[in-house]
Design a protein around this motif. Structure first.
Motif, short mmCIF file in Angstrom:
data_model
loop_
_atom_site.label_atom_id
_atom_site.label_comp_id
_atom_site.label_asym_id
_atom_site.label_seq_id
_atom_site.Cartn_x
_atom_site.Cartn_y
_atom_site.Cartn_z
N MET A 1 0.85 -1.17 0.00
CA MET A 1 0.00 0.00 0.00
C MET A 1 0.90 1.24 0.00
O MET A 1 1.90 1.28 0.71
N ILE A 2 0.51 2.21 -0.79
CA ILE A 2 1.34 3.39 -1.01
C ILE A 2 0.67 4.65 -0.45
O ILE A 2 -0.51 4.89 -0.70
N ALA A 3 1.43 5.42 0.30
CA ALA A 3 0.98 6.74 0.76
C ALA A 3 1.43 7.77 -0.26
O ALA A 3 2.54 7.68 -0.80
N LYS A 4 0.55 8.72 -0.56
CA LYS A 4 0.83 9.73 -1.58
C LYS A 4 0.65 11.12 -0.99
O LYS A 4 0.13 11.29 0.11
N VAL A 5 1.05 12.10 -1.79
CA VAL A 5 0.93 13.48 -1.35
C VAL A 5 -0.52 13.84 -1.04
O VAL A 5 -0.79 14.63 -0.14
N SER A 6 -1.46 13.25 -1.73
CA SER A 6 -2.87 13.52 -1.46
C SER A 6 -3.25 13.11 -0.04
O SER A 6 -4.11 13.73 0.59
N HIS A 7 -2.60 12.09 0.49
CA HIS A 7 -2.88 11.65 1.85
C HIS A 7 -2.33 12.66 2.86
O HIS A 7 -2.93 12.89 3.91
N ILE A 8 -1.20 13.27 2.53
CA ILE A 8 -0.66 14.31 3.40
C ILE A 8 -1.61 15.50 3.43
O ILE A 8 -1.90 16.05 4.49
N ARG A 9 -2.11 15.87 2.27
CA ARG A 9 -3.06 16.98 2.20
C ARG A 9 -4.34 16.65 2.97
O ARG A 9 -4.87 17.50 3.69
N SER A 10 -4.83 15.44 2.83
CA SER A 10 -6.05 15.03 3.55
C SER A 10 -5.84 15.05 5.05
O SER A 10 -6.79 15.29 5.81
N ALA A 11 -4.60 14.80 5.49
CA ALA A 11 -4.29 14.83 6.92
C ALA A 11 -4.08 16.26 7.42
O ALA A 11 -3.77 16.48 8.58
N LYS A 12 -4.23 17.24 6.49
CA LYS A 12 -4.09 18.67 6.83
C LYS A 12 -2.68 18.99 7.33
O LYS A 12 -2.49 19.75 8.26
N ILE A 13 -1.70 18.38 6.68
CA ILE A 13 -0.29 18.62 7.01
C ILE A 13 0.31 19.51 5.93
O ILE A 13 0.14 19.26 4.73
N CYS A 14 0.99 20.53 6.36
CA CYS A 14 1.65 21.48 5.47
C CYS A 14 2.74 20.77 4.67
O CYS A 14 3.57 20.04 5.24
N LEU A 15 2.76 20.96 3.36
CA LEU A 15 3.74 20.28 2.53
C LEU A 15 5.17 20.75 2.82
O LEU A 15 6.11 19.95 2.75
N SER A 16 5.33 21.99 3.17
CA SER A 16 6.66 22.49 3.52
C SER A 16 7.19 21.78 4.76
O SER A 16 8.34 21.35 4.81
N GLY A 17 6.34 21.65 5.76
CA GLY A 17 6.73 20.93 6.97
C GLY A 17 6.95 19.46 6.70
O GLY A 17 7.86 18.84 7.25
N ALA A 18 6.12 18.89 5.82
CA ALA A 18 6.28 17.47 5.48
C ALA A 18 7.61 17.23 4.78
O ALA A 18 8.28 16.24 5.05
N ARG A 19 8.01 18.16 3.92
CA ARG A 19 9.30 18.02 3.22
C ARG A 19 10.44 17.96 4.22
O ARG A 19 11.34 17.12 4.11
N LYS A 20 10.39 18.82 5.22
CA LYS A 20 11.44 18.82 6.26
C LYS A 20 11.39 17.52 7.06
O LYS A 20 12.42 16.96 7.42
N TRP A 21 10.19 17.06 7.36
CA TRP A 21 10.01 15.82 8.10
C TRP A 21 10.62 14.65 7.32
O TRP A 21 11.34 13.82 7.89
N PHE A 22 10.35 14.58 6.02
CA PHE A 22 10.89 13.51 5.18
C PHE A 22 12.42 13.55 5.21
O PHE A 22 13.07 12.52 5.34
N LYS A 23 12.98 14.74 5.08
CA LYS A 23 14.44 14.88 5.10
C LYS A 23 15.01 14.39 6.42
O LYS A 23 16.00 13.66 6.45
N ARG A 24 14.37 14.78 7.52
CA ARG A 24 14.83 14.37 8.86
C ARG A 24 14.82 12.86 9.02
O ARG A 24 15.64 12.28 9.72
N HIS A 25 13.89 12.19 8.34
CA HIS A 25 13.76 10.73 8.46
C HIS A 25 14.44 9.98 7.32
O HIS A 25 14.32 8.75 7.22
N GLY A 26 15.14 10.72 6.44
CA GLY A 26 15.89 10.07 5.37
C GLY A 26 15.03 9.46 4.27
O GLY A 26 15.45 8.52 3.60
#
Length: 65
Positions: free
Chosen positions: A1-26
């Protein structure tokens, strides 16, 4: 099962913050934008934000979306 950017948006998470989060977690952000990422990859972080996103992705999949 794949998580996509649409799921981040549905979770009401800011994409800028998500980008930093992804970087922090490699987790490669550009690859995520283009292909998504397995929900297990996000869940392995143990982060509550990841579980918000994966819960939405799993519910969508269960509903055949």
């Amino acid at each position: 099962m794949i998580a996509k950017v649409s799921h981040i948006r549905s979770a009401k998470i800011c994409l800028s913050g998500a980008r930093k989060w992804f970087k922090r977690h490699g987790i490669p952000w550009q690859d995520f934008l283009e292909n998504g990422v397995p929900v297990e990859t996000l869940e392995r972080t143990g982060d509550p934000m990841a579980f918000r996103v994966t819960t939405i992705a799993r519910k969508e999949a269960e509903n055949g979306q």
